[in-house]
Write an enzyme that holds these catalytic residues in place. Structure first.
Site, PDB file in Angstrom:
ATOM      1  N   ASP A  32       0.844  -1.162  -0.067  1.00 10.75           N
ATOM      2  CA  ASP A  32      -0.089  -0.007  -0.102  1.00 10.75           C
ATOM      3  C   ASP A  32       0.786   1.249   0.077  1.00 10.75           C
ATOM      4  O   ASP A  32       0.382   2.381   0.068  1.00 10.75           O
ATOM      5  CB  ASP A  32      -0.555  -0.021   1.267  1.00 10.75           C
ATOM      6  CG  ASP A  32      -0.137   0.029   2.651  1.00 10.75           C
ATOM      7  OD1 ASP A  32       0.949   0.029   2.502  1.00 10.75           O
ATOM      8  OD2 ASP A  32      -0.822   0.127   3.515  1.00 10.75           O
ATOM      9  N   ASP A 176      17.448  31.151 -14.748  1.00  9.11           N
ATOM     10  CA  ASP A 176      16.703  32.194 -14.111  1.00  9.11           C
ATOM     11  C   ASP A 176      17.619  32.769 -13.138  1.00  9.11           C
ATOM     12  O   ASP A 176      18.549  32.321 -12.918  1.00  9.11           O
ATOM     13  CB  ASP A 176      15.511  31.448 -13.338  1.00  9.11           C
ATOM     14  CG  ASP A 176      15.637  30.659 -12.160  1.00  9.11           C
ATOM     15  OD1 ASP A 176      16.613  30.585 -11.490  1.00  9.11           O
ATOM     16  OD2 ASP A 176      14.771  29.639 -12.028  1.00  9.11           O
ATOM     17  N   LYS A 200      12.813  33.925 -15.775  1.00  7.57           N
ATOM     18  CA  LYS A 200      11.695  32.825 -15.681  1.00  7.57           C
ATOM     19  C   LYS A 200      10.862  33.275 -14.887  1.00  7.57           C
ATOM     20  O   LYS A 200      11.027  33.964 -13.824  1.00  7.57           O
ATOM     21  CB  LYS A 200      12.587  31.485 -15.114  1.00  7.57           C
ATOM     22  CG  LYS A 200      11.437  30.322 -15.189  1.00  7.57           C
ATOM     23  CD  LYS A 200      11.817  29.106 -14.457  1.00  7.57           C
ATOM     24  CE  LYS A 200      11.995  29.098 -13.071  1.00  7.57           C
ATOM     25  NZ  LYS A 200      12.647  27.948 -12.594  1.00  7.57           N
ATOM     26  N   ARG A 202       7.077  31.534 -13.565  1.00  7.34           N
ATOM     27  CA  ARG A 202       6.279  30.477 -13.716  1.00  7.34           C
ATOM     28  C   ARG A 202       4.920  30.685 -12.868  1.00  7.34           C
ATOM     29  O   ARG A 202       4.873  31.342 -11.983  1.00  7.34           O
ATOM     30  CB  ARG A 202       6.957  29.392 -12.515  1.00  7.34           C
ATOM     31  CG  ARG A 202       6.237  27.935 -12.692  1.00  7.34           C
ATOM     32  CD  ARG A 202       6.926  27.206 -11.549  1.00  7.34           C
ATOM     33  NE  ARG A 202       8.226  26.668 -11.495  1.00  7.34           N
ATOM     34  CZ  ARG A 202       8.569  25.599 -12.127  1.00  7.34           C
ATOM     35  NH1 ARG A 202       7.839  24.823 -12.665  1.00  7.34           N
ATOM     36  NH2 ARG A 202      10.121  25.255 -12.132  1.00  7.34           N
ATOM     37  N   THR A 235      12.566  24.048 -17.015  1.00  9.33           N
ATOM     38  CA  THR A 235      13.371  25.521 -16.811  1.00  9.33           C
ATOM     39  C   THR A 235      14.691  24.931 -17.804  1.00  9.33           C
ATOM     40  O   THR A 235      15.087  25.986 -18.533  1.00  9.33           O
ATOM     41  CB  THR A 235      13.677  25.468 -15.305  1.00  9.33           C
ATOM     42  OG1 THR A 235      12.470  25.831 -14.657  1.00  9.33           O
ATOM     43  CG2 THR A 235      14.442  26.748 -15.292  1.00  9.33           C
TER      44      THR A 235
HETATM   45  C1  R5P Z   1      13.631  26.821  -9.061  1.00  6.95           C
HETATM   46  O1  R5P Z   1      13.714  27.883  -9.226  1.00  6.95           O
HETATM   47  C2  R5P Z   1      14.685  25.701  -9.173  1.00  6.95           C
HETATM   48  O2  R5P Z   1      15.800  26.168  -8.978  1.00  6.95           O
HETATM   49  C3  R5P Z   1      14.725  25.037 -10.522  1.00  6.95           C
HETATM   50  O3  R5P Z   1      14.853  26.105 -11.602  1.00  6.95           O
HETATM   51  C4  R5P Z   1      13.229  24.138 -10.544  1.00  6.95           C
HETATM   52  O4  R5P Z   1      13.012  23.621  -9.487  1.00  6.95           O
HETATM   53  C5  R5P Z   1      13.347  23.334 -11.823  1.00  6.95           C
HETATM   54  O5  R5P Z   1      12.176  22.884 -12.077  1.00  6.95           O
HETATM   55  P1  R5P Z   1      11.586  22.164 -13.319  1.00  6.95           P
HETATM   56  O6  R5P Z   1      12.755  21.121 -13.880  1.00  6.95           O
HETATM   57  O7  R5P Z   1      10.336  21.581 -13.338  1.00  6.95           O
HETATM   58  O8  R5P Z   1      11.595  23.317 -14.370  1.00  6.95           O
END
Ligand code: R5P
Length: 302
Positions: A32, A176, A200, A202, A235
């Site tokens: 489970d 980013d 970046k 999100r 990212t």
């Molecule tokens: C967030 O700002 C982290 O530094 C990474 O850029 C992020 O966790 C990457 O996430 P993902 O691969 O889902 O784009």
């Protein structure tokens, strides 16, 4: 001091470099999904009063941060309450829930802090973690009330591998702005002054990522895109694609934590990455860099 943890290459290496014995830990999972981490002692009193370092890594790809966290909490509590070890230290190379280091929307939990508090309540005295993703709360030690938090950078281990690759005039790119500090760290290790951050955004509801690039002249040069975590790969893939389109000779994707959810790896390779360099903070067969030496140095130095 005794190391307790799955007797895999990472932990055997760690124990050997610290010249301490290792006791295996078996990670049982019931049908489970409940977890049952068993410390393979032969006698009930085998670790009584012994100083213990528990070292557990989260599996990549099939990872489940919830199971991982419960495994660690159960093992620590067991070491403290039943096995009665002393000075319990924990190595959690990838510290889960760190990205929720803020209450982004009303009613959300401040998970990074609560996870630290759960570990303390279970009986941990020190937590060693690697490149903990904290941008909004000051520092990793600041998450804890009583225990000691030690945050070790995973980027030197990536830089060591990159240094051996004969990169051509490398340009380091942060996907980013939060990653700019890591791009700078890698650039310094590689002896270049060329690093830049894209921007970046999100969507907090859908998770959709939009990357605004900065035009840079990477024609004929090797580009290294660095980040702390690759989760869905969105990212990293956006940044890799952009530098590829700007004419980079080769594109390297370097990151500390290969969380790699779903088709993350395919997305990055599909975007044009020539090579992936990640560390072994999670259990992943593709890791090319190791944080073991830095962990050993840190633990021995205390
Ligand atoms: C967030 O700002 C982290 O530094 C990474 O850029 C992020 O966790 C990457 O996430 P993902 O691969 O889902 O784009």
């Amino acid at each position: 001091m005794i190391l307790v943890g799955p007797a895999d290459e990472f932990n055997r290496n760690l124990a050997s470099k610290m010249s301490i014995p290792i006791i295996d830990l078996q990670r049982r999972v019931f049908p489970d999904g409940e977890v049952c981490p068993r410390i393979m002692i032969e006698r009930e009193d085998q670790l009584r009063g012994e100083e213990v370092i528990l070292s557990m890594r989260m599996p990549s790809k099939s990872c489940n941060p919830n199971s991982y966290l419960v495994e660690v909490l159960l093992a620590v509590r067991n070491l403290r309450e039943h096995i009665r070890a002393s000075n319990i230290q924990v190595i959690m190379p990838y510290f889960p829930y760190a990205r929720q280091d803020n209450i982004f929307r009303p009613g959300e939990p401040l998970s990074a802090k609560y996870v630290a508090n759960l570990l303390e309540e279970a009986g941990v005295e020190t937590v060693y973690a690697v490149t903990v993703h904290l941008h909004r709360v000051g520092s990793f030690p600041g998450l804890f009330q009583r225990a000691r938090g030690v945050n070790i950078s995973g980027f030197p281990s990536l830089a060591e591998v990159l240094k051996r690759m004969d990169l051509v005039n490398p340009y380091i790119i942060a996907p980013d702005e939060e990653a700019l500090v890591w791009a700078k760290e890698v650039a310094e290790c590689l002896g270049t002054e060329d690093y830049v951050a894209f921007i970046k955004e999100r969507d907090v509801e859908t998770g959709e990522i939009r990357t605004t690039i900065k035009e840079i002249d990477v024609r004929g040069r090797d580009a290294v895109v660095v980040d702390d975590i690759v989760s869905t790969g969105g990212t990293m893939a956006n940044a890799v694609r952009a530098v590829r389109e700007m004419g980079a000779r080769k594109v390297y994707s370097a990151f500390v934590h290969p969380v790699l959810v779903g088709n993350a790896l395919d997305r990055i390779i599909g975007a044009g990455a020539n090579e992936i360099i990640a560390s072994d903070t999670l259990i992943w067969e593709g890791s090319k860099a190791s944080v073991v030496d830095q962990l050993v140095e840190e633990i021995k130095g205390r």
